[in-house]
Structure formats: C-alpha cells, structure tokens
Enzyme design. Sequence first.
Site, PDB file in Angstrom:
ATOM      1  N   LYS A 115       7.334   1.705   0.557  1.00 23.52           N
ATOM      2  CA  LYS A 115       6.805   1.155  -0.701  1.00 23.52           C
ATOM      3  C   LYS A 115       6.890   2.183  -1.812  1.00 23.52           C
ATOM      4  O   LYS A 115       7.087   1.827  -2.969  1.00 23.52           O
ATOM      5  CB  LYS A 115       5.370   0.656  -0.518  1.00 23.52           C
ATOM      6  CG  LYS A 115       5.304  -0.639   0.261  1.00 23.52           C
ATOM      7  CD  LYS A 115       4.086  -1.475  -0.069  1.00 23.52           C
ATOM      8  CE  LYS A 115       4.140  -2.805   0.656  1.00 23.52           C
ATOM      9  NZ  LYS A 115       2.885  -3.546   0.635  1.00 23.52           N
ATOM     10  N   LYS A 197      13.773  -6.287   7.616  1.00 20.90           N
ATOM     11  CA  LYS A 197      12.702  -7.253   7.867  1.00 20.90           C
ATOM     12  C   LYS A 197      12.704  -8.352   6.798  1.00 20.90           C
ATOM     13  O   LYS A 197      12.945  -8.051   5.624  1.00 20.90           O
ATOM     14  CB  LYS A 197      11.370  -6.492   7.823  1.00 20.90           C
ATOM     15  CG  LYS A 197      10.149  -7.300   8.177  1.00 20.90           C
ATOM     16  CD  LYS A 197       8.862  -6.509   7.939  1.00 20.90           C
ATOM     17  CE  LYS A 197       8.430  -6.562   6.488  1.00 20.90           C
ATOM     18  NZ  LYS A 197       7.035  -6.208   6.230  1.00 20.90           N
ATOM     19  N   LYS A 200       8.159 -11.042   2.038  1.00 20.25           N
ATOM     20  CA  LYS A 200       7.785 -11.933   0.941  1.00 20.25           C
ATOM     21  C   LYS A 200       8.098 -11.315  -0.414  1.00 20.25           C
ATOM     22  O   LYS A 200       8.166 -12.018  -1.416  1.00 20.25           O
ATOM     23  CB  LYS A 200       6.322 -12.392   1.038  1.00 20.25           C
ATOM     24  CG  LYS A 200       5.244 -11.320   1.168  1.00 20.25           C
ATOM     25  CD  LYS A 200       3.857 -11.945   1.105  1.00 20.25           C
ATOM     26  CE  LYS A 200       2.771 -11.515   2.054  1.00 20.25           C
ATOM     27  NZ  LYS A 200       2.499 -10.180   2.425  1.00 20.25           N
TER      28      LYS A 200
END
Length: 332
Positions: A115, A197, A200
């Site tokens: 992130k 992965k 969303k």
Amino acid sequence: MLNDQLVSYSGVQPSGNLTIGNYLGAIKNFSLYSEKYKTFYCVVDEHAITVRQVPAELRRRTYETLALYIACGLDPEKNTLYVQSHVHEHAELAWILNCFTMFGELSRMTQFKDKSSKHSDNINAGLFTYPALMAADILLYQTDVVPVGIDQKQHVELCRDIAERFNQIHPDTFTVPDPIINKSGMKIMSLADPTKKMSKSDENTNAVVYILDDKDTIIRKFKRAVTDSDTCVSFAEGKDGINNLMTIYSCFTGKTMEEIEKEFEGHGYGDFKLAVGEACAAALAPVQQKYKEILADKSYLEAQMKKGAEEASYYARRTLGKVQKKLGFVKL
Ligand code: TYM
C-alpha cells in the site's frame, strides 16, 4: 472465549465494491460459525481511512457492506454485525496495543509495503500501525478463530504475537486467536493478471468480478479473462489463469478439480469460461436479490447497526476495562 463460548471474528473494509474474492475468501465462510460460535463481523470503516476516501462514498459503502453481510446469509439475530467506529473501544485498545507492537514487526508487513508503494504520496502513520488496530478488533472479543483470505494471515499472526507478548507481562488477559483460511477460495486472482490478487481497489474493473455485477457483465468479464495458449482445461503449474478459473468454478459449484477436468474434456477454453460465468452469476443471483431488498430499507439497516454496536460494546467495554486495570490506569 466469551462466557464459555468459542468466538469467531472478522471484518471487511468498506473501501470499494466487494469482489468475489471477498465473498469466496471470507464472507461466504463467516456463516459457517453462526451456529456453534459467538460471532462478531465488523464493517471496518476506521481501517478504510488509512487510504483517502470520499466521505459520501465511505458512508454509502458502510451501509452497503452491512447489507451484503446480511444478504450473504449472516442473520443479525445470530451474529453481531456492527460498524467499527460505533464502538470507541477499538481505537482505545489500538493505542494501547501500539505500545506492545514493535517497529520492526510493522515494517515487515507485506500489505504495508504494497500500500505504501501504491499510495506513495500518503504513507501515513495509520497505514503503518494498521495491524495494531486490527489486533484490537480481534482481541477485544477474546476471539478464538478469525476466518480470512490468505492475504490477512500475516496480520492475524502478528495479532497472536501481540497477544502473547501482552499476556506474558499481564497474564490471562487475551485469548490468542487462530487464523482460519478456507483452502479453496483463499486467494482469488485478478482476471487480467492471474499472478496478482483480485482486489476491490483495482482500477481495471475488467480484472475484477464484483458481487453485485449483473449476469451479462459477469459473463463478459470471464470471457475476457487472461488464460494461456494451451487448450485443455486442466489444473497445472504455469497455467495461472485457468487454475484461477477452475478454483472459482469449484468454489461456486462444489466440484473437485478432477470432476471439472472430466466435465470439460474435449471442450475449449471458450466453453469453460462461459460455464464459469454462468455458475458465478447463478450463485450470486439470490444474494443480489436479497441485497436489493435490504438496502432499500435504510431504517432497518440503521436499527441493525445500533443493535450490533450495543452488543459489541458490552464485550468490548469488559475487555478494555480489564486491560486498563492491568496497566495501572486509575479508574474513577
Ligand atoms: P479486506 O477488506 O481487504 O478483505 C476482506 C476479506 O476478504 C479477503 N479477500 C480475499 N480472499 C480471497 N481472494 C481475494 N482476492 C481476496 N481479497 C480479499 C481478505 O483476506 C479478508 O478476509 N484488514 C482486513 C480487514 C480487517 C479484519 C479485522 C479482518 C480489519 N480488522 C479483524 C479480520 C479480523 C482487510 O483489509 O480485509
């Protein structure tokens, strides 16, 4: 354990539209514990703000995530469903646990590394200490099992280390939880890049199947899924795209890999992709129907939020009080 009952706890961030990865890796499995465990499932809005959110969207998604929990089979009478920011003990225990979490441990978290490279203009302290808040969520309820996808395993393991460290200094404070990872749906991959992965927050919406996508969209996305130059539907190393589609098909139909290989013997990838799309759309249709009904009734959702927050607060208050006493905080 709470009152001699085993506890299951998990959470989902309302930070985007939920995907079939969230469904197969986590939410679908939450209800497996509803009968025998005391269960707490949280919409973790405080975690979501570690990345900038548009306030109106965060608010809307908080309602939507709670509605999806219920639509996916979590009965609010059997499960405590609530919103993290409605129970202030989470933030308070997170501060305390920050003081029992090491800088080196947080630095090793792969989600932090991912992130912070994705949001290099906003590497805030909350993003770094995120696992201490997650540990607070779990430990407040004396949790035994945490059903999650494989990407959250490292955070649950750090939670265990924090609990053990705290217990060593202040014995008998926290239950040490175990992550529960459902083998088949633990990591659903992107349809555009099956080495990544399904997420969303992916900007490429064709890479992701959302729980609320309509049938045509689902079928179109699976038709476009990246595969390989082989033609035979078989699970094998190096066939990431097909392996992922077979995993998804298996999760939605309950069929084993061998059964799927047999079913599609002599068929090409085109037929298989269509079947995956149809199985996925068929399985999601009742969830979508129920979701629409629930979301339309905002006052029902707010009543559930309130009930969930009251139930959760009762236990959260109990654990936080015990922790504060052990630490030497003065009680007035
Ligand atoms: P979040 O919101 O990213 O994801 C929610 C759950 O969905 C799982 N998941 C997947 N499983 C399989 N394949 C995928 N592609 C996939 N994508 C997501 C995640 O593993 C997760 O179980 N930090 C957590 C939320 C959280 C939490 C907690 C979880 C906060 N406090 C306490 C458990 C206990 C998160 O970001 O999940």
